[in-house]
Design a protein around this motif. Structure first.
Motif, PDB file in Angstrom:
ATOM      1  N   ALA A 246       0.827  -1.205   0.000  1.00 48.66           N
ATOM      2  CA  ALA A 246       0.000   0.000   0.000  1.00 48.66           C
ATOM      3  C   ALA A 246       0.861   1.254   0.000  1.00 48.66           C
ATOM      4  O   ALA A 246       0.574   2.225  -0.718  1.00 48.66           O
ATOM      5  CB  ALA A 246      -0.934  -0.016   1.210  1.00 48.66           C
ATOM      6  N   ILE A 247       1.936   1.235   0.789  1.00 47.29           N
ATOM      7  CA  ILE A 247       2.826   2.395   0.839  1.00 47.29           C
ATOM      8  C   ILE A 247       3.507   2.598  -0.506  1.00 47.29           C
ATOM      9  O   ILE A 247       3.557   3.719  -1.040  1.00 47.29           O
ATOM     10  CB  ILE A 247       3.879   2.222   1.963  1.00 47.29           C
ATOM     11  N   PHE A 248       4.041   1.517  -1.062  1.00 52.73           N
ATOM     12  CA  PHE A 248       4.780   1.599  -2.330  1.00 52.73           C
ATOM     13  C   PHE A 248       3.893   2.153  -3.442  1.00 52.73           C
ATOM     14  O   PHE A 248       4.223   3.143  -4.106  1.00 52.73           O
ATOM     15  CB  PHE A 248       5.303   0.214  -2.685  1.00 52.73           C
ATOM     16  N   TYR A 249       2.742   1.524  -3.636  1.00 58.21           N
ATOM     17  CA  TYR A 249       1.852   1.958  -4.719  1.00 58.21           C
ATOM     18  C   TYR A 249       1.270   3.345  -4.458  1.00 58.21           C
ATOM     19  O   TYR A 249       1.072   4.130  -5.401  1.00 58.21           O
ATOM     20  CB  TYR A 249       0.729   0.951  -4.905  1.00 58.21           C
ATOM     21  N   SER A 250       0.981   3.659  -3.212  1.00 58.92           N
ATOM     22  CA  SER A 250       0.380   4.962  -2.903  1.00 58.92           C
ATOM     23  C   SER A 250       1.339   6.099  -3.216  1.00 58.92           C
ATOM     24  O   SER A 250       0.949   7.119  -3.798  1.00 58.92           O
ATOM     25  CB  SER A 250      -0.045   5.016  -1.437  1.00 58.92           C
ATOM     26  N   VAL A 251       2.599   5.926  -2.827  1.00 57.36           N
ATOM     27  CA  VAL A 251       3.594   6.966  -3.122  1.00 57.36           C
ATOM     28  C   VAL A 251       3.735   7.140  -4.635  1.00 57.36           C
ATOM     29  O   VAL A 251       3.763   8.269  -5.148  1.00 57.36           O
ATOM     30  CB  VAL A 251       4.946   6.608  -2.476  1.00 57.36           C
ATOM     31  N   LEU A 252       3.809   6.033  -5.355  1.00 55.05           N
ATOM     32  CA  LEU A 252       3.929   6.120  -6.810  1.00 55.05           C
ATOM     33  C   LEU A 252       2.717   6.792  -7.428  1.00 55.05           C
ATOM     34  O   LEU A 252       2.857   7.655  -8.315  1.00 55.05           O
ATOM     35  CB  LEU A 252       4.113   4.722  -7.404  1.00 55.05           C
ATOM     36  N   ASP A 253       1.516   6.415  -6.978  1.00 55.34           N
ATOM     37  CA  ASP A 253       0.309   6.990  -7.573  1.00 55.34           C
ATOM     38  C   ASP A 253       0.171   8.480  -7.271  1.00 55.34           C
ATOM     39  O   ASP A 253      -0.276   9.255  -8.127  1.00 55.34           O
ATOM     40  CB  ASP A 253      -0.927   6.238  -7.070  1.00 55.34           C
ATOM     41  N   VAL A 254       0.543   8.894  -6.078  1.00 57.48           N
ATOM     42  CA  VAL A 254       0.458  10.322  -5.746  1.00 57.48           C
ATOM     43  C   VAL A 254       1.423  11.120  -6.612  1.00 57.48           C
ATOM     44  O   VAL A 254       1.091  12.196  -7.131  1.00 57.48           O
ATOM     45  CB  VAL A 254       0.745  10.542  -4.251  1.00 57.48           C
ATOM     46  N   LEU A 255       2.621  10.592  -6.813  1.00 58.34           N
ATOM     47  CA  LEU A 255       3.596  11.296  -7.645  1.00 58.34           C
ATOM     48  C   LEU A 255       3.217  11.238  -9.123  1.00 58.34           C
ATOM     49  O   LEU A 255       3.444  12.197  -9.875  1.00 58.34           O
ATOM     50  CB  LEU A 255       4.985  10.687  -7.445  1.00 58.34           C
ATOM     51  N   ALA A 256       2.625  10.115  -9.553  1.00 53.13           N
ATOM     52  CA  ALA A 256       2.332   9.920 -10.977  1.00 53.13           C
ATOM     53  C   ALA A 256       1.024  10.553 -11.403  1.00 53.13           C
ATOM     54  O   ALA A 256       0.770  10.659 -12.615  1.00 53.13           O
ATOM     55  CB  ALA A 256       2.301   8.430 -11.305  1.00 53.13           C
ATOM     56  N   LYS A 257       0.184  10.985 -10.457  1.00 56.76           N
ATOM     57  CA  LYS A 257      -1.115  11.558 -10.823  1.00 56.76           C
ATOM     58  C   LYS A 257      -1.228  13.017 -10.380  1.00 56.76           C
ATOM     59  O   LYS A 257      -1.047  13.911 -11.224  1.00 56.76           O
ATOM     60  CB  LYS A 257      -2.235  10.672 -10.281  1.00 56.76           C
ATOM     61  N   PRO A 258      -1.456  13.330  -9.117  1.00 52.18           N
ATOM     62  CA  PRO A 258      -1.452  14.760  -8.763  1.00 52.18           C
ATOM     63  C   PRO A 258      -0.089  15.417  -8.965  1.00 52.18           C
ATOM     64  O   PRO A 258       0.002  16.545  -9.441  1.00 52.18           O
ATOM     65  CB  PRO A 258      -1.851  14.755  -7.275  1.00 52.18           C
ATOM     66  N   GLY A 259       0.983  14.683  -8.614  1.00 52.76           N
ATOM     67  CA  GLY A 259       2.323  15.241  -8.816  1.00 52.76           C
ATOM     68  C   GLY A 259       2.603  15.504 -10.283  1.00 52.76           C
ATOM     69  O   GLY A 259       3.123  16.561 -10.660  1.00 52.76           O
ATOM     70  N   PHE A 260       2.246  14.550 -11.118  1.00 52.88           N
ATOM     71  CA  PHE A 260       2.396  14.733 -12.566  1.00 52.88           C
ATOM     72  C   PHE A 260       1.560  15.909 -13.052  1.00 52.88           C
ATOM     73  O   PHE A 260       1.997  16.679 -13.919  1.00 52.88           O
ATOM     74  CB  PHE A 260       1.980  13.461 -13.296  1.00 52.88           C
ATOM     75  N   GLY A 261       0.352  16.053 -12.524  1.00 55.53           N
ATOM     76  CA  GLY A 261      -0.508  17.153 -12.948  1.00 55.53           C
ATOM     77  C   GLY A 261       0.135  18.505 -12.695  1.00 55.53           C
ATOM     78  O   GLY A 261       0.069  19.400 -13.547  1.00 55.53           O
ATOM     79  N   LEU A 262       0.766  18.658 -11.535  1.00 59.22           N
ATOM     80  CA  LEU A 262       1.444  19.919 -11.234  1.00 59.22           C
ATOM     81  C   LEU A 262       2.606  20.158 -12.194  1.00 59.22           C
ATOM     82  O   LEU A 262       2.794  21.278 -12.693  1.00 59.22           O
ATOM     83  CB  LEU A 262       1.943  19.905  -9.786  1.00 59.22           C
ATOM     84  N   VAL A 263       3.383  19.113 -12.450  1.00 60.61           N
ATOM     85  CA  VAL A 263       4.508  19.245 -13.381  1.00 60.61           C
ATOM     86  C   VAL A 263       4.006  19.592 -14.776  1.00 60.61           C
ATOM     87  O   VAL A 263       4.554  20.471 -15.461  1.00 60.61           O
ATOM     88  CB  VAL A 263       5.337  17.941 -13.403  1.00 60.61           C
TER      89      VAL A 263
END
Length: 366
Positions: A246-263
């Protein structure tokens, strides 16, 4: 016995026609994993609202509500909203199947025979990863056939990953290979083909679109190559606990979705959608004409044209001051102009600025 028969017999013995429907799984998330999923679900939902609000109230108002300036906000918001639903499901301990593990471990956190596999995670990915690719590839101005084939291969990657996660035998790694081949194809399309297209765009405001593209594309590809590691340690190899998963996938998804959106939106801050070949006509949006101008129908017919517009039907662009609708050679605008030099409803120059008709010009004629 032929090799084909040997392979076929081995496949049938390895994957027999036996179905196991366990009453429960014994390698599961705990309250810690559930709480993390709740937090991520909330964060995804808030991110979706913020992306929509920024697109509508900030960018939309700045550009008179033209959808081509807000399309990336909408796509990114949709990505986060789908992820919000998926994480809500996992936080509720739903959307999973109990799958027999290939590797049984002695570690207490992964000890057991059946592990819960959240198939809802793959439903999320089969919707959101094409949208992520759409965000990236539209930034490069790629043609639609290239985008479609890349999205198709992405769907193959997600589906084979899901099938591999649900398979109990060593054949799951065959599906893992299919998914990895698909991922390398996507890498080629994004990092090479997309970069060549983006670098070849000459932006009208001198924005370096190639650099902006690589910022978003590089962020995405770097994160996507971490997902197979997470898969191998959790669904594939049963190495880490579901809470660690859960930790591994959650960190990746937060960076790959909202984080990606900001970038992505940061990279798009100075990019004109027209430079990427993006124009979205709303019901109240004037169409583009062959000369690249955008005018309302009534403006096209009465000469209220922009600097690059075609001459209007009743303008004053004829030889010797003659207008196209029969104005006389005395310099008057032809829409109602009489021979005595009085103006009709005014002549308009080619750049669309209003200019009152000058009757003195006609009076000076003999």
């Amino acid at each position: 016995m032929s090799s084909d028969q040997l392979v076929g017999r081995d496949a049938l013995s390895t994957n027999p026609n036996e179905f196991h429907y366990p009453a429960m799984s014994n390698i599961n998330i705990t309250s810690h994993g559930s709480n993390l999923y709740w937090a991520v679900s909330t964060f995804m939902g808030l991110s979706a609202i913020l992306f929509l609000a920024h697109g509508h109230f900030v960018v939309g108002r700045k550009h008179a509500g033209r959808l081509q300036y807000m399309i990336f906000h909408y796509i990114t918001a949709a990505i986060c909203f789908v992820a919000c639903i998926a994480y809500f499901t996992m936080a509720s301990n739903l959307g999973y199947a109990a799958i027999q593990v290939e590797f049984q471990r002695n570690d207490p956190v992964v000890r057991g025979l059946y592990r819960e596999i959240f198939y809802v995670r793959y439903i999320d990915w089969v919707i959101t990863t094409p949208l992520l690719l759409l965000d990236v590839l539209l930034t490069a101005g790629l043609p639609w056939p290239t985008i479609l084939i890349t999205v198709l291969v992405d769907e193959i990657m997600i589906v084979t990953g899901l099938v591999g996660a649900l398979v109990t035998s060593q054949y799951k790694w065959g599906y893992f290979v299919f998914a990895m081949v698909s991922l390398f194809f996507i890498l080629y399309q994004v990092s090479y083909v997309g970069q060549k297209h983006a670098s070849g765009i000459n932006a009208r405001n001198n924005t370096d679109i190639g650099r902006s593209y690589m910022l978003a594309a590089g962020w995405t590809m770097a994160l996507w190559f971490l997902y197979p590691i997470a898969w191998g340690l959790s669904e594939g190899g049963n190495v880490i606990s579901p809470d660690s998963e859960a930790i591994f996938y959650s960190v990746l998804d937060v960076l790959a979705k909202p984080g990606f959106g900001l970038v992505l939106l940061f990279a798009h801050r100075n990019i004109e959608p027209a430079d990427l070949g993006i124009f979205i006509r709303d019901y109240n949006t004037p169409p583009y004409y062959n000369d690249g101008s955008r005018r309302r129908k009534e403006e096209h017919s009465n000469g209220l044209d922009g600097a690059n517009d075609e001459p209007a039907d009743n303008g004053v662009h004829g030889n010797n001051g003659q207008s196209s609708n029969g104005a006389h050679n005395n310099g008057h605008a032809g829409n109602g102009v009489q021979n005595n030099g009085h103006p009709g409803n005014g002549a308009l120059p080619a750049n669309g600025a209003s200019r009152p008709a000058n009757g003195a010009q006609g009076m000076a004629q003999p």
